[in-house]
Design a protein around this motif. Sequence first.
Motif, PDB file in Angstrom:
ATOM      1  N   ILE A 142       0.896  -0.853  -0.365  1.00  0.00           N
ATOM      2  CA  ILE A 142      -0.259   0.152  -0.078  1.00  0.00           C
ATOM      3  C   ILE A 142       0.358   1.673  -0.194  1.00  0.00           C
ATOM      4  N   THR A 143       1.893   1.125   0.620  1.00  0.00           N
ATOM      5  CA  THR A 143       3.174   2.732   0.751  1.00  0.00           C
ATOM      6  C   THR A 143       3.245   2.945  -0.966  1.00  0.00           C
ATOM      7  N   THR A 144       3.889   1.267  -1.527  1.00  0.00           N
ATOM      8  CA  THR A 144       4.071   2.108  -3.121  1.00  0.00           C
ATOM      9  C   THR A 144       3.205   2.787  -3.741  1.00  0.00           C
ATOM     10  N   LEU A 145       1.710   2.626  -3.391  1.00  0.00           N
ATOM     11  CA  LEU A 145       0.133   3.143  -3.966  1.00  0.00           C
ATOM     12  C   LEU A 145       0.620   4.310  -3.280  1.00  0.00           C
ATOM     13  N   LEU A 146       0.550   4.382  -2.805  1.00  0.00           N
ATOM     14  CA  LEU A 146       0.204   5.945  -1.934  1.00  0.00           C
ATOM     15  C   LEU A 146       1.049   6.636  -2.386  1.00  0.00           C
ATOM     16  N   ASP A 147       2.721   6.151  -2.231  1.00  0.00           N
ATOM     17  CA  ASP A 147       3.525   7.313  -3.268  1.00  0.00           C
ATOM     18  C   ASP A 147       2.827   8.413  -3.632  1.00  0.00           C
ATOM     19  N   LYS A 148       2.779   7.353  -4.724  1.00  0.00           N
ATOM     20  CA  LYS A 148       1.500   7.993  -6.394  1.00  0.00           C
ATOM     21  C   LYS A 148       0.915   9.250  -6.211  1.00  0.00           C
ATOM     22  N   ILE A 149      -0.136   9.296  -4.878  1.00  0.00           N
ATOM     23  CA  ILE A 149      -0.733  10.060  -4.698  1.00  0.00           C
ATOM     24  C   ILE A 149      -0.062  11.411  -3.810  1.00  0.00           C
ATOM     25  N   GLN A 150       1.266  10.908  -3.331  1.00  0.00           N
ATOM     26  CA  GLN A 150       1.563  11.990  -2.201  1.00  0.00           C
ATOM     27  C   GLN A 150       1.829  13.355  -3.391  1.00  0.00           C
ATOM     28  N   PRO A 151       2.091  13.409  -4.639  1.00  0.00           N
ATOM     29  CA  PRO A 151       2.470  14.077  -5.339  1.00  0.00           C
ATOM     30  C   PRO A 151       1.283  15.426  -5.051  1.00  0.00           C
ATOM     31  N   ALA A 152      -0.573  14.445  -4.970  1.00  0.00           N
ATOM     32  CA  ALA A 152      -0.929  15.892  -5.316  1.00  0.00           C
ATOM     33  C   ALA A 152      -1.424  16.127  -3.769  1.00  0.00           C
ATOM     34  N   VAL A 153      -0.669  15.318  -3.154  1.00  0.00           N
ATOM     35  CA  VAL A 153      -1.802  15.810  -1.497  1.00  0.00           C
ATOM     36  C   VAL A 153      -0.554  17.216  -1.569  1.00  0.00           C
ATOM     37  N   LYS A 154       0.899  17.169  -1.773  1.00  0.00           N
ATOM     38  CA  LYS A 154       1.603  18.707  -1.522  1.00  0.00           C
ATOM     39  C   LYS A 154       1.455  19.531  -2.829  1.00  0.00           C
ATOM     40  N   GLU A 155       1.156  19.303  -3.829  1.00  0.00           N
ATOM     41  CA  GLU A 155       0.482  20.861  -4.828  1.00  0.00           C
ATOM     42  C   GLU A 155      -1.062  20.915  -4.076  1.00  0.00           C
ATOM     43  N   ALA A 156      -1.576  20.070  -3.649  1.00  0.00           N
ATOM     44  CA  ALA A 156      -2.881  20.692  -3.003  1.00  0.00           C
ATOM     45  C   ALA A 156      -2.736  21.216  -1.945  1.00  0.00           C
ATOM     46  N   ASN A 177      -9.188  15.831  -6.330  1.00  0.00           N
ATOM     47  CA  ASN A 177      -9.721  17.268  -7.346  1.00  0.00           C
ATOM     48  C   ASN A 177      -7.614  17.309  -7.701  1.00  0.00           C
ATOM     49  N   ALA A 178      -6.673  17.445  -7.409  1.00  0.00           N
ATOM     50  CA  ALA A 178      -5.294  17.832  -7.178  1.00  0.00           C
ATOM     51  C   ALA A 178      -4.968  16.278  -8.241  1.00  0.00           C
ATOM     52  N   ASN A 179      -5.222  14.856  -7.503  1.00  0.00           N
ATOM     53  CA  ASN A 179      -4.807  14.447  -7.611  1.00  0.00           C
ATOM     54  C   ASN A 179      -5.678  13.274  -9.101  1.00  0.00           C
ATOM     55  N   VAL A 180      -6.774  13.582  -9.085  1.00  0.00           N
ATOM     56  CA  VAL A 180      -7.229  13.180 -11.078  1.00  0.00           C
ATOM     57  C   VAL A 180      -6.323  13.866 -11.835  1.00  0.00           C
ATOM     58  N   LEU A 181      -6.407  15.471 -11.660  1.00  0.00           N
ATOM     59  CA  LEU A 181      -5.827  16.221 -12.719  1.00  0.00           C
ATOM     60  C   LEU A 181      -4.232  15.862 -12.866  1.00  0.00           C
ATOM     61  N   LEU A 182      -3.579  15.336 -12.250  1.00  0.00           N
ATOM     62  CA  LEU A 182      -2.237  15.094 -12.057  1.00  0.00           C
ATOM     63  C   LEU A 182      -2.082  13.615 -12.750  1.00  0.00           C
ATOM     64  N   ALA A 183      -3.645  12.880 -12.869  1.00  0.00           N
ATOM     65  CA  ALA A 183      -3.327  11.470 -13.376  1.00  0.00           C
ATOM     66  C   ALA A 183      -3.103  11.939 -14.495  1.00  0.00           C
ATOM     67  N   ILE A 184      -3.819  13.035 -15.021  1.00  0.00           N
ATOM     68  CA  ILE A 184      -4.321  13.251 -16.787  1.00  0.00           C
ATOM     69  C   ILE A 184      -2.974  13.711 -17.021  1.00  0.00           C
TER      70      ILE A 184
END
Length: 224
Positions: A142-156, A177-184
């Motif tokens: 789960i740690t590795t998966l959540l690492d992919k969301i960390q950029p959205a946490v920082k940006e928001a 919202n930031a996570n969706v836009l970063l995924a795009i």
Amino acid sequence: MEEVSIKKEDILVSEPLSAEQQAKLKPIEVLERLKSGNKAFVEDNLTIRNTTERVRKASLGQYPKAVILSCLDSRVPVEDVFHSGIGNLFVARVAGNVVNDDILGSLEYACKVSGAKVVLVLGHEYCGAIKSAISDVKLGNITTLLDKIQPAVKEAGLTFKGDKTASNEAFVEAVCNANVLLAIDQVRKRSSILKEMEQKGEILIVGAVYNMKTGRVEFLTQRD
């Protein structure tokens, strides 16, 4: 412009498409059909979709209109949310609707090989993966998966005013919202195939968030 041979009422009935019908669809038309299907879902204006007859039709081949990258969450029934039946949508699901190589390959297959016209990254309210990323949870893979969301946490967090914890629904929403836009952004940067298809007008790449309380899908304004 050539007329698409699908009647307006078929948008809600969601009959499986033929290859010819799929080829005639424009990306913007598919996007409008997703919005119409969600409107029917929100208003509880639903029709029977998955009959045995449609199962038999779909068994002959698949020509979906769109591919949805959704979260794993069991409270987000993607096909139902867009009132779409068998053979109409590709759905890729992973916690936090994050992008990785396998997801990118799936999106490329859906569009380049199978003719889908829209890539939709779909986040949702009260996302457990988002909350866990905000709380910096460390647990196995789960740690590795959540690492992919960390950029959205920082940006928001750069512009959000207030409590930046998982207990603050407003901050969770901002990160979602930031996570969706970063995924795009990741889809465009990491897939030359999808980026080129979008530039040629062959597909649309869009983002949205599912409202748990209303069932409504809110489409996000994309950044440049």
